[in-house]
Write a protein that holds these residues in place. Structure first.
Motif, short mmCIF file in Angstrom:
data_model
loop_
_atom_site.label_atom_id
_atom_site.label_comp_id
_atom_site.label_asym_id
_atom_site.label_seq_id
_atom_site.Cartn_x
_atom_site.Cartn_y
_atom_site.Cartn_z
N SER A 161 0.84 -1.19 0.00
CA SER A 161 0.00 0.00 0.00
C SER A 161 0.87 1.24 0.00
CB SER A 161 -0.91 0.00 1.24
OG SER A 161 -1.68 1.18 1.32
N ALA A 162 0.50 2.21 -0.82
CA ALA A 162 1.20 3.51 -0.82
C ALA A 162 0.68 4.35 0.34
CB ALA A 162 0.96 4.22 -2.14
N TRP A 163 1.46 5.38 0.68
CA TRP A 163 1.00 6.38 1.65
C TRP A 163 0.66 7.65 0.89
CZ3 TRP A 163 0.40 6.22 7.02
CH2 TRP A 163 0.63 4.96 7.59
N ILE A 164 -0.52 8.17 1.16
CA ILE A 164 -1.08 9.27 0.38
C ILE A 164 -1.22 10.52 1.25
CG2 ILE A 164 -2.98 10.00 -1.10
CD1 ILE A 164 -1.59 7.51 -2.14
N ILE A 165 -0.70 11.64 0.75
CA ILE A 165 -0.93 12.93 1.40
C ILE A 165 -2.19 13.53 0.79
CG2 ILE A 165 -0.02 15.27 1.67
CD1 ILE A 165 2.79 13.98 1.68
N CYS A 166 -3.12 13.90 1.62
CA CYS A 166 -4.42 14.30 1.09
C CYS A 166 -5.15 15.24 2.04
CB CYS A 166 -5.28 13.06 0.82
SG CYS A 166 -5.54 12.05 2.31
N ALA A 167 -6.22 15.82 1.53
CA ALA A 167 -7.09 16.70 2.32
C ALA A 167 -8.47 16.69 1.68
CB ALA A 167 -6.53 18.11 2.37
N SER A 168 -9.44 17.23 2.38
CA SER A 168 -10.80 17.29 1.83
C SER A 168 -10.93 18.46 0.87
CB SER A 168 -11.81 17.45 2.97
OG SER A 168 -11.69 18.75 3.54
N PRO A 169 -11.86 18.36 -0.08
CA PRO A 169 -12.11 19.51 -0.98
C PRO A 169 -12.48 20.77 -0.21
CG PRO A 169 -13.20 17.53 -1.81
CD PRO A 169 -12.68 17.19 -0.44
N GLU A 170 -13.18 20.64 0.91
CA GLU A 170 -13.59 21.80 1.70
C GLU A 170 -12.36 22.54 2.26
OE1 GLU A 170 -16.83 19.05 1.24
OE2 GLU A 170 -14.81 18.75 2.04
N TYR A 171 -11.40 21.77 2.79
CA TYR A 171 -10.20 22.39 3.33
C TYR A 171 -9.42 23.10 2.23
CZ TYR A 171 -5.54 23.05 5.23
OH TYR A 171 -4.35 23.61 5.62
N LEU A 172 -9.26 22.45 1.08
CA LEU A 172 -8.49 23.04 -0.01
C LEU A 172 -9.18 24.30 -0.55
CD1 LEU A 172 -7.49 19.72 -1.84
CD2 LEU A 172 -6.09 21.11 -0.29
N ALA A 173 -10.50 24.29 -0.56
CA ALA A 173 -11.22 25.49 -1.01
C ALA A 173 -11.01 26.65 -0.05
CB ALA A 173 -12.71 25.17 -1.15
N ARG A 174 -10.85 26.32 1.22
CA ARG A 174 -10.69 27.36 2.23
C ARG A 174 -9.24 27.84 2.36
NH1 ARG A 174 -12.09 24.53 6.14
NH2 ARG A 174 -10.24 24.46 7.48
N LYS A 175 -8.28 26.91 2.31
CA LYS A 175 -6.89 27.24 2.58
C LYS A 175 -5.99 27.21 1.33
CE LYS A 175 -6.76 27.92 7.08
NZ LYS A 175 -5.86 27.17 7.95
N GLY A 176 -6.52 26.71 0.21
CA GLY A 176 -5.70 26.62 -0.98
C GLY A 176 -4.98 25.28 -1.08
N THR A 177 -4.56 24.95 -2.30
CA THR A 177 -3.90 23.67 -2.57
C THR A 177 -2.38 23.86 -2.60
OG1 THR A 177 -5.78 22.88 -3.86
CG2 THR A 177 -3.67 21.76 -4.20
N PRO A 178 -1.61 23.11 -1.80
CA PRO A 178 -0.15 23.22 -1.85
C PRO A 178 0.37 22.73 -3.20
CG PRO A 178 -0.81 21.38 -0.46
CD PRO A 178 -2.06 22.12 -0.80
N ASN A 179 1.27 23.49 -3.81
CA ASN A 179 1.83 23.12 -5.11
C ASN A 179 3.26 22.60 -5.01
OD1 ASN A 179 -0.47 23.92 -6.73
ND2 ASN A 179 0.07 26.03 -6.18
N HIS A 180 3.89 22.80 -3.86
CA HIS A 180 5.27 22.35 -3.63
C HIS A 180 5.34 21.81 -2.20
CE1 HIS A 180 9.63 22.55 -2.92
NE2 HIS A 180 9.74 22.49 -4.26
#
Length: 299
Positions: A161-180
């Motif tokens: 199994s891989a390990w995945i870094i993730c967040a909910s769409p709601e959090y990303l809409a509020r705080k933005g999506t990390p690009n780096h």
């Protein structure tokens, strides 16, 4: 083993009434039958047969020994028949230790089917985030991922199994999506409360492996608590694919920074004590589990 051979030869000789006939019927030489019975008589210090020219007659001691010998052989035949029935008549208690998240998301969905298939089997499912060797205390199976300590236990790989870094769409809409990867330092991230390689957030940047020292907003003893806070829009987590695969498919969680992923997966092991003469209850669980994981359900 020689005692058994002597008893078997005695029973054959009585059945056929003649050493030569008994030998031919069982694929051995008459001298072998004669020697085995002579050794038996010497060991018991009695004569079991009166030898005639063409036939054998039991002595009084031989008749008494015949009763006991038949009981022994019948008991052995009964034991063998029970052993043959083990694969389909599995019973007893099966004690398992595994990760809480693996139990909840990969075992519990099909455990009722397993118990219905083997109604004579009871299951004691113990959970914890880290591997513990409790086999000397009655544990039958452990299921864990990652690097295992060196030991004499059998570790059978059942998946990865891989390990995945993730967040909910709601959090990303509020705080933005990390690009780096370095952008994570400005986000709300969460980790495990115990010392583990799972807390290392590593990436491939310009051909080199880089570890980002995130400052966790909170730490949790269980991965499910991290999953819950991520689903509720709390922030970014790093969790196993077998744990959140359904959330990723449904869009409840969104994978992040995939361009910087290190292409590796963590093995998942089924651990038990011995490779040979495996207990039927362990064998049926192993086979059932491997069948359920055959299609890599979290991919």
């Amino acid at each position: 083993m020689d005692n058994f051979s002597q008893m078997q030869a005695f029973l054959w000789a009585h059945e056929h009434g003649n050493f030569s006939v008994a030998a031919r019927a069982n694929g051995i030489t008459p001298s072998t039958v004669s020697k085995l019975i002579s050794r038996l008589e010497n060991r018991l210090q009695v004569r079991l047969f009166q030898r005639g020219n063409r036939s054998l007659t039991l002595t009084e001691e031989g008749s008494a020994y015949l009763v006991s010998a038949r009981k022994v052989m019948n008991a052995m035949a009964e034991a063998d028949s029970l052993a043959e029935a083990f694969p389909t008549q599995v019973s007893g208690a099966l004690r398992i230790h595994t990760m809480t998240t693996f139990a909840k998301h990969q075992i519990m969905p099909w455990l009722p089917e397993f118990m219905a298939t083997y109604p004579g089997l009871t299951v004691d499912l113990q959970v914890g985030p880290q591997y513990v060797d409790h086999f000397d205390q009655g544990l039958d199976i452990a299921i864990h991922s990652g690097v295992l300590p060196d030991s004499s236990r059998v570790a059978r790989k059942i998946g990865e199994s891989a390990w995945i870094i993730c967040a909910s769409p709601e959090y990303l809409a509020r705080k933005g999506t990390p690009n780096h990867p370095e952008d994570l330092l400005n986000h709300d991230c969460f980790n495990f409360a115990f010392n583990s390689t799972w807390n290392n957030w590593q990436f491939r940047v310009d051909g080199e492996t880089v570890t980002v020292a995130i400052k966790p907003k909170a730490v949790f003893a269980q991965g499910d608590l991290q999953r819950d806070i991520a689903l509720n829009g709390g922030g970014i987590v790093k969790l196993a694919q077998f744990h959140i695969g359904a959330d990723l498919k449904a869009g409840r969680l969104v994978p992040l920074l995939q361009a910087y992923d290190i292409p590796s997966k963590e093995p998942i092991y089924l651990i038990y004590t011995h490779r040979k003469h495996l207990s039927p209850r362990i064998r049926v669980f192993r086979d059932f589990l491997e069948q359920k994981l055959k299609a890599s359900p979290w991919d």
